[in-house]
Design a protein around this motif. Structure first.
Motif, PDB file in Angstrom:
ATOM      1  N   ARG A  17       0.843  -1.215   0.000  1.00  0.00           N
ATOM      2  CA  ARG A  17       0.000   0.000   0.000  1.00  0.00           C
ATOM      3  C   ARG A  17       0.869   1.253   0.000  1.00  0.00           C
ATOM      4  O   ARG A  17       0.624   2.205  -0.742  1.00  0.00           O
ATOM      5  CB  ARG A  17      -0.905   0.010   1.239  1.00  0.00           C
ATOM      6  CG  ARG A  17      -2.221  -0.695   0.983  1.00  0.00           C
ATOM      7  CD  ARG A  17      -3.217  -0.407   2.105  1.00  0.00           C
ATOM      8  NE  ARG A  17      -4.021  -1.589   2.322  1.00  0.00           N
ATOM      9  CZ  ARG A  17      -3.953  -2.386   3.364  1.00  0.00           C
ATOM     10  NH1 ARG A  17      -3.111  -2.125   4.347  1.00  0.00           N
ATOM     11  NH2 ARG A  17      -4.719  -3.449   3.461  1.00  0.00           N
ATOM     12  N   THR A  18       1.894   1.243   0.855  1.00  0.00           N
ATOM     13  CA  THR A  18       2.792   2.401   0.948  1.00  0.00           C
ATOM     14  C   THR A  18       3.455   2.653  -0.412  1.00  0.00           C
ATOM     15  O   THR A  18       3.509   3.788  -0.893  1.00  0.00           O
ATOM     16  CB  THR A  18       3.882   2.144   2.012  1.00  0.00           C
ATOM     17  OG1 THR A  18       3.241   1.666   3.174  1.00  0.00           O
ATOM     18  CG2 THR A  18       4.686   3.382   2.312  1.00  0.00           C
TER      19      THR A  18
ATOM     20  N   SER B  79       2.411   1.710  -3.307  1.00  0.00           N
ATOM     21  CA  SER B  79       1.402   2.140  -4.282  1.00  0.00           C
ATOM     22  C   SER B  79       1.056   3.602  -4.086  1.00  0.00           C
ATOM     23  O   SER B  79       0.807   4.327  -5.050  1.00  0.00           O
ATOM     24  CB  SER B  79       0.137   1.296  -4.149  1.00  0.00           C
ATOM     25  OG  SER B  79       0.470  -0.037  -4.393  1.00  0.00           O
ATOM     26  N   SER B  80       1.033   4.056  -2.798  1.00  0.00           N
ATOM     27  CA  SER B  80       0.704   5.467  -2.551  1.00  0.00           C
ATOM     28  C   SER B  80       1.813   6.353  -3.105  1.00  0.00           C
ATOM     29  O   SER B  80       1.555   7.442  -3.605  1.00  0.00           O
ATOM     30  CB  SER B  80       0.473   5.726  -1.061  1.00  0.00           C
ATOM     31  OG  SER B  80       1.694   5.593  -0.384  1.00  0.00           O
TER      32      SER B  80
ATOM     33  N   GLU C 102       0.969   6.602  -6.655  1.00  0.00           N
ATOM     34  CA  GLU C 102      -0.128   7.526  -6.931  1.00  0.00           C
ATOM     35  C   GLU C 102       0.306   8.981  -6.751  1.00  0.00           C
ATOM     36  O   GLU C 102      -0.019   9.853  -7.536  1.00  0.00           O
ATOM     37  CB  GLU C 102      -1.325   7.215  -6.033  1.00  0.00           C
ATOM     38  CG  GLU C 102      -2.168   6.090  -6.615  1.00  0.00           C
ATOM     39  CD  GLU C 102      -2.940   5.328  -5.555  1.00  0.00           C
ATOM     40  OE1 GLU C 102      -3.137   5.859  -4.452  1.00  0.00           O
ATOM     41  OE2 GLU C 102      -3.344   4.181  -5.850  1.00  0.00           O
ATOM     42  N   ARG C 103       1.106   9.217  -5.631  1.00  0.00           N
ATOM     43  CA  ARG C 103       1.599  10.583  -5.394  1.00  0.00           C
ATOM     44  C   ARG C 103       2.445  11.059  -6.572  1.00  0.00           C
ATOM     45  O   ARG C 103       2.293  12.158  -7.051  1.00  0.00           O
ATOM     46  CB  ARG C 103       2.436  10.609  -4.103  1.00  0.00           C
ATOM     47  CG  ARG C 103       1.626  10.982  -2.879  1.00  0.00           C
ATOM     48  CD  ARG C 103       2.491  11.613  -1.800  1.00  0.00           C
ATOM     49  NE  ARG C 103       3.744  10.966  -1.564  1.00  0.00           N
ATOM     50  CZ  ARG C 103       3.937   9.943  -0.728  1.00  0.00           C
ATOM     51  NH1 ARG C 103       2.923   9.419  -0.084  1.00  0.00           N
ATOM     52  NH2 ARG C 103       5.128   9.453  -0.553  1.00  0.00           N
TER      53      ARG C 103
END
Lengths: 272, 262
Positions: free
Chosen positions: B248-249, B251-252, B255-256
């Protein structure tokens, strides 16, 4: 218990095959009987009309009587062998040219784009229209006829091969490379077995076209073959012999198609 | 099957499909030790499959290199074999012929091919289907044939590109377990590309997370679990959560990165 079940399954499978075979033979016989009836009726019409009575030897009676002497004097065998020789050589040339050309069409985008229009154009030209050119270009009439058969047969083989190539899964090549295959391995172990069904289908179509072309091609310049025998019978008003040769052409064509079908079935890996 | 694993070094590897096109992944560095099962996890499009193709020698990198035992990978080799998402078996060949095709390419004598094929088919538990038409087999059985076709070459490294993603859950679980245990018993390296976290936990010794566009290695987690792994074990569950959080980290960040780029 399981042996009994296995035997039962085997018997029921054999029974199903037998039933299918009987049904197929039954329908074929009925169909042939209808055809024979129409032939007989045509012969009767010719005979019953005074203006066409001279053609009545076309009918089944005189034709069936003529078979025995046409077999005895070797007409049928010699004509079939002469046509078979030309057909065989013509087809061989068509296959030797058509398969590599088809592989090139299927594998090379540039070649496909380059060849598509001229090949489609040539495909649409009736093979018989090449006859005057073939007669001038070839040293013998025999070679001219073989050339015409090749011209008729090469396109179905080439286009079917190319279509077979187009259906190949590109991943097979990747897998083969991954396992250390060289280009000749890819041709021998992947491309040829994968497209054999399509090539044979093309050959079947080619046999049909070539068989249609060979009869008119043999009308001129030669003194052997099924086409020549038909022409000779017509000129000598031997309509019974002409009808027998038509029968022979039909039977041989049917047999060749059956052989092609059997080969297609033998080498096909497609399911369903 | 006496070959051992290899030392894999991916150095500053970058790739782009077109000279002026978008970069698939950029400056990827990776090391895998002999006999290790390495999972590369990432979302679709992060370049993990492309990375695997380059490692197999099926694609050329734009920059950087892959070295196996310090020798650069330039071409495919039977020493490092790739298994794809679909089995891609040759449908005109029976199971036996499919498995032995690589040895045929290597000009092995027929008797030796048969000997090795029999042994490998036993290893993947397909003895009952050795002379079957591959079109008659189930998806799982077909993937086992593809596995045998790879293993028969006695590779030192097996590269798996989401090979179980098209299978049902039961077949997938069985194959995940079998492939790991076969690789461990042979001592070969496994590099498995997946977007399935469970698969990584159940199969890998170490998982790296690839994310971003262009893709980069964002995190690395050692999967220190016992050999017998069950998805319901608490340790497996804990590691799964840990991996999920790291994913998740990563992937964020992706996305960022995309937002910033926008």
């Amino acid at each position: 218990m399981s042996t009994v079940t296995n035997n039962d399954q085997r018997f029921s499978r054999l029974g199903a095959i037998f039933r299918t075979l009987v049904t197929r033979v039954f329908y074929s016989l009925i169909g042939l009987s209808i055809l024979f009836g129409l032939w007989w009726y045509g012969g009767w019409l010719l005979e019953s009309n005074p203006s066409t009575r001279s053609f009545s030897d076309f009918g089944p009676g005189p034709a069936l009587n003529a078979i025995s002497y046409l077999v005895e004097d070797g007409t049928i065998v010699n004509a079939s062998l002469a046509s078979g020789y030309r057909l065989g050589l013509g087809l061989l040339l068509a296959i030797l040219t058509g398969v590599p050309v088809g592989i090139l069409m299927g594998r090379s985008k540039v070649f496909r784009k380059l060849s598509n229009t001229p090949f489609q154009f040539l495909r649409m030209v009736s093979p018989l229209s090449w006859e005057p050119i073939a007669v001038i270009a070839m040293p013998t009439w025999d070679q001219a006829i073989i050339f015409l058969i090749s011209m008729a047969a090469v396109w179905p083989v080439a286009f079917a091969t190319a279509a077979g190539l187009a259906k190949l899964d590109p991943s097979w090549f990747k897998v083969a490379r991954n396992l250390g295959a060289r280009w000749w391995h890819v041709v021998k172990e992947i491309i040829l077995p994968a497209i054999v069904f399509d090539v044979l289908t093309g050959i079947r179509l080619a046999v049909g076209v070539a068989w249609i072309v060979i009869v008119p091609a043999e009308f001129l310049g030669i003194t052997s073959g099924l086409g020549y025998t038909i022409q000779d019978s017509r000129e000598n008003l031997m309509y019974d012999s002409l009808a027998v040769m038509i029968l022979v052409i039909g039977i041989l064509g049917f047999l060749m198609d059956g052989i092609c079908m059997a080969l297609i079935k033998r080498f096909s890996w497609h399911r369903g | 099957m006496s070959k051992q694993g290899v030392h894999i070094a991916v150095k500053e590897l970058s790739h782009s499909y077109a000279p002026r096109g978008p970069i698939t992944f950029d400056q990827v560095n990776l090391v895998s030790l002999p006999g290790e099962v390495l999972a590369i996890i990432g979302r679709s499009g992060c370049g993990k499959s492309t990375l695997l193709h380059i490692m197999a020698g099926l694609l050329a990198p734009t920059a950087g290199e892959v070295r196996i035992d310090d020798v650069p990978v330039k071409n495919p080799s039977p020493r490092w074999v790739m298994m794809f998402q679909a089995p891609h078996l040759f449908p005109w060949m029976h199971v036996r012929q499919n498995v032995g095709i690589g040895l045929k390419f290597a000009h092995w004598p027929e008797s030796k091919i048969q000997e090795r094929v029999e042994k490998t088919i036993k290893l993947v538990d397909l003895e009952a289907f050795v002379d079957s038409n591959v079109q008659d087999l189930s998806g799982g059985q077909q993937q086992r044939v593809a596995l045998a076709r790879s293993l028969v070459m006695e590779p030192e490294m097996l590269l798996l590109d989401e090979p179980f993603s098209a299978l049902d859950a039961f077949t997938r679980a069985a194959l995940q377990k079998d492939v790991r245990s076969i690789a461990k018993s042979l001592g070969i390296n496994l590099v498995i590309v997946t977007h399935n976290i469970d698969e990584a936990v159940l199969m890998a010794d170490r998982a790296v997370i690839m994310a971003g566009s262009p893709g980069k290695i964002r995190d690395e987690i050692v999967v220190s679990l016992p050999e017998e792994r069950n998805s319901k074990d608490s340790e497996v569950q804990k590691l799964r959560e840990h991996l999920m959080e790291a994913f998740r980290t990563a992937s964020s960040i992706q996305e960022r990165g995309t937002d910033e780029a926008l």
